[in-house]
Design a protein around this motif. Structure first.
Motif, mmCIF file in Angstrom:
data_model
loop_
_atom_site.group_PDB
_atom_site.id
_atom_site.type_symbol
_atom_site.label_atom_id
_atom_site.label_comp_id
_atom_site.label_asym_id
_atom_site.label_seq_id
_atom_site.Cartn_x
_atom_site.Cartn_y
_atom_site.Cartn_z
ATOM 1 N N ARG A 222 33.868 42.248 28.907
ATOM 2 C CA ARG A 222 33.244 43.670 29.029
ATOM 3 C C ARG A 222 32.265 43.388 30.352
ATOM 4 N NH1 ARG A 222 34.713 46.754 24.412
ATOM 5 N NH2 ARG A 222 34.527 45.408 22.445
ATOM 6 N N ASN A 223 33.302 42.350 31.259
ATOM 7 C CA ASN A 223 32.673 43.089 32.391
ATOM 8 C C ASN A 223 33.753 42.912 33.759
ATOM 9 O OD1 ASN A 223 31.702 41.889 35.270
ATOM 10 N ND2 ASN A 223 30.625 40.002 34.049
ATOM 11 N N VAL A 224 33.751 44.268 34.356
ATOM 12 C CA VAL A 224 34.387 44.520 35.115
ATOM 13 C C VAL A 224 34.673 43.959 36.590
ATOM 14 C CG1 VAL A 224 34.592 46.587 37.057
ATOM 15 C CG2 VAL A 224 33.267 47.328 34.280
ATOM 16 N N PHE A 225 33.458 42.782 36.903
ATOM 17 C CA PHE A 225 33.698 42.063 38.210
ATOM 18 C C PHE A 225 34.746 41.030 36.996
ATOM 19 C CE2 PHE A 225 30.009 44.390 38.639
ATOM 20 C CZ PHE A 225 30.242 44.760 39.641
ATOM 21 N N ALA A 226 34.213 40.516 36.556
ATOM 22 C CA ALA A 226 35.503 39.326 36.309
ATOM 23 C C ALA A 226 36.523 40.477 35.964
ATOM 24 C CB ALA A 226 34.241 38.682 34.839
ATOM 25 N N ALA A 227 36.855 40.976 35.088
ATOM 26 C CA ALA A 227 38.518 41.935 35.050
ATOM 27 C C ALA A 227 39.186 42.015 36.978
ATOM 28 C CB ALA A 227 38.436 42.919 34.534
ATOM 29 N N MET A 228 38.745 42.796 37.219
ATOM 30 C CA MET A 228 39.130 42.731 38.734
ATOM 31 C C MET A 228 39.594 41.472 39.355
ATOM 32 S SD MET A 228 37.046 45.749 40.109
ATOM 33 C CE MET A 228 35.774 45.362 40.927
ATOM 34 N N ALA A 229 38.576 40.203 39.341
ATOM 35 C CA ALA A 229 38.732 38.635 39.715
ATOM 36 C C ALA A 229 39.951 38.029 39.383
ATOM 37 C CB ALA A 229 37.093 38.413 39.824
ATOM 38 N N ALA A 230 40.014 38.611 37.695
ATOM 39 C CA ALA A 230 41.080 37.957 37.239
ATOM 40 C C ALA A 230 42.707 38.396 37.471
ATOM 41 C CB ALA A 230 40.766 38.101 35.578
ATOM 42 N N GLY A 231 42.151 39.260 37.847
ATOM 43 C CA GLY A 231 43.654 40.907 38.112
ATOM 44 C C GLY A 231 43.909 40.196 39.296
ATOM 45 N N GLY A 232 43.009 40.562 40.113
ATOM 46 C CA GLY A 232 42.913 39.814 42.212
ATOM 47 C C GLY A 232 43.240 38.285 42.271
ATOM 48 N N GLY A 233 43.234 37.486 41.150
ATOM 49 C CA GLY A 233 43.453 36.372 41.908
ATOM 50 C C GLY A 233 45.003 35.567 40.692
ATOM 51 N N VAL A 234 45.235 36.626 40.007
ATOM 52 C CA VAL A 234 46.892 36.749 39.137
ATOM 53 C C VAL A 234 47.765 37.468 40.459
ATOM 54 C CG1 VAL A 234 48.095 37.332 37.076
ATOM 55 C CG2 VAL A 234 46.183 36.213 36.781
ATOM 56 N N LEU A 235 47.279 38.347 40.758
ATOM 57 C CA LEU A 235 47.930 39.292 41.798
ATOM 58 C C LEU A 235 49.138 38.015 42.833
ATOM 59 C CD1 LEU A 235 49.494 41.852 42.423
ATOM 60 C CD2 LEU A 235 47.444 42.189 43.394
ATOM 61 N N PHE A 236 47.802 37.454 43.740
ATOM 62 C CA PHE A 236 47.528 36.880 44.748
ATOM 63 C C PHE A 236 48.598 35.539 44.092
ATOM 64 C CE2 PHE A 236 45.915 33.137 47.217
ATOM 65 C CZ PHE A 236 46.319 33.613 48.668
ATOM 66 N N VAL A 237 48.383 35.056 43.005
ATOM 67 C CA VAL A 237 49.258 33.890 42.910
ATOM 68 C C VAL A 237 50.883 34.146 42.047
ATOM 69 C CG1 VAL A 237 49.211 32.145 41.169
ATOM 70 C CG2 VAL A 237 47.545 31.598 42.020
ATOM 71 N N ALA A 238 51.031 35.850 41.697
ATOM 72 C CA ALA A 238 52.275 35.753 41.729
ATOM 73 C C ALA A 238 52.459 36.405 42.200
ATOM 74 C CB ALA A 238 51.977 37.039 39.944
ATOM 75 N N LEU A 239 51.913 37.360 43.715
ATOM 76 C CA LEU A 239 52.525 37.104 44.243
ATOM 77 C C LEU A 239 53.250 36.222 45.249
ATOM 78 C CD1 LEU A 239 50.735 40.251 45.770
ATOM 79 C CD2 LEU A 239 53.553 40.047 45.132
ATOM 80 N N TYR A 240 52.307 34.691 45.276
ATOM 81 C CA TYR A 240 52.803 33.465 45.703
ATOM 82 C C TYR A 240 54.483 32.780 45.467
ATOM 83 C CZ TYR A 240 53.005 28.863 47.819
ATOM 84 O OH TYR A 240 53.637 27.670 48.287
ATOM 85 N N TRP A 241 54.087 33.178 44.524
ATOM 86 C CA TRP A 241 55.369 32.350 42.912
ATOM 87 C C TRP A 241 57.045 33.030 42.960
ATOM 88 C CZ3 TRP A 241 52.597 31.184 38.050
ATOM 89 C CH2 TRP A 241 51.849 29.775 38.292
ATOM 90 N N PHE A 242 56.362 34.564 43.344
ATOM 91 C CA PHE A 242 57.983 35.046 43.026
ATOM 92 C C PHE A 242 58.422 35.585 44.359
ATOM 93 C CE2 PHE A 242 55.770 36.261 38.471
ATOM 94 C CZ PHE A 242 57.196 35.739 38.152
#
Length: 107
Positions: free
Chosen positions: A87-107
Motif C-alpha cells: 500500500r505504498n505508491v513509491f514502492a510500487a513505482m520503484a518495483a515497476g521501474g526496476g522490473v521494467l529495467f531488468v526485463a528490457l535488458y533480458w528481452f
C-alpha cells in the motif's frame, strides 16, 4: 495541420473549461462544507488518476508501435502486486521501474 485561428479557439475553449471547472469548486462551493457523500467520492480521485495515466502506456506503448510486450506487462504486474502488498505508491513505482529495467535488458 490545424489553422492558426482554430488552434487559438481550441486553446481558449480549454482555458475557459478549465476555469469553469475550478470555479465550481472554489467560487460556488467556496467555504461551505461539502456533504459527506461528496467527500467520500473525492477521496478516491487521486488514487484513480495514476492508473488512468499508466494504463495506456502499458497496453499501447509507443515504444513498441502500439503492441503489448512482455517487459511492460511484467512491470505493470510487479507494480500492482507490490502496491497491493505494501500500500505504498513509491514502492510500487520503484518495483515497476526496476522490473521494467531488468526485463528490457533480458528481452
Amino acid at each position: 495541420m490545424i489553422d492558426r485561428w482554430e488552434l487559438w479557439l481550441v486553446i481558449a475553449g480549454l482555458g475557459l473549461g478549465s476555469y469553469a471547472m475550478r470555479f465550481v469548486f472554489m467560487g460556488l462551493v467556496g467555504r461551505r462544507p461539502l456533504p459527506e457523500w461528496a467527500l467520500r467520492h473525492l477521496r478516491y480521485t487521486a488514487v484513480s488518476i495514476f492508473p488512468a495515466l499508466v494504463a495506456p502506456l502499458v497496453v499501447w506503448p509507443e515504444a513498441t508501435g502500439g503492441t503489448l510486450d512482455a517487459p511492460r506487462g511484467l512491470a505493470a504486474l510487479a507494480a500492482l502486486g507490490i502496491g497491493m502488498l505494501t500500500r505504498n505508491v513509491f514502492a510500487a513505482m520503484a518495483a515497476g521501474g526496476g522490473v521494467l529495467f531488468v526485463a528490457l535488458y533480458w528481452f
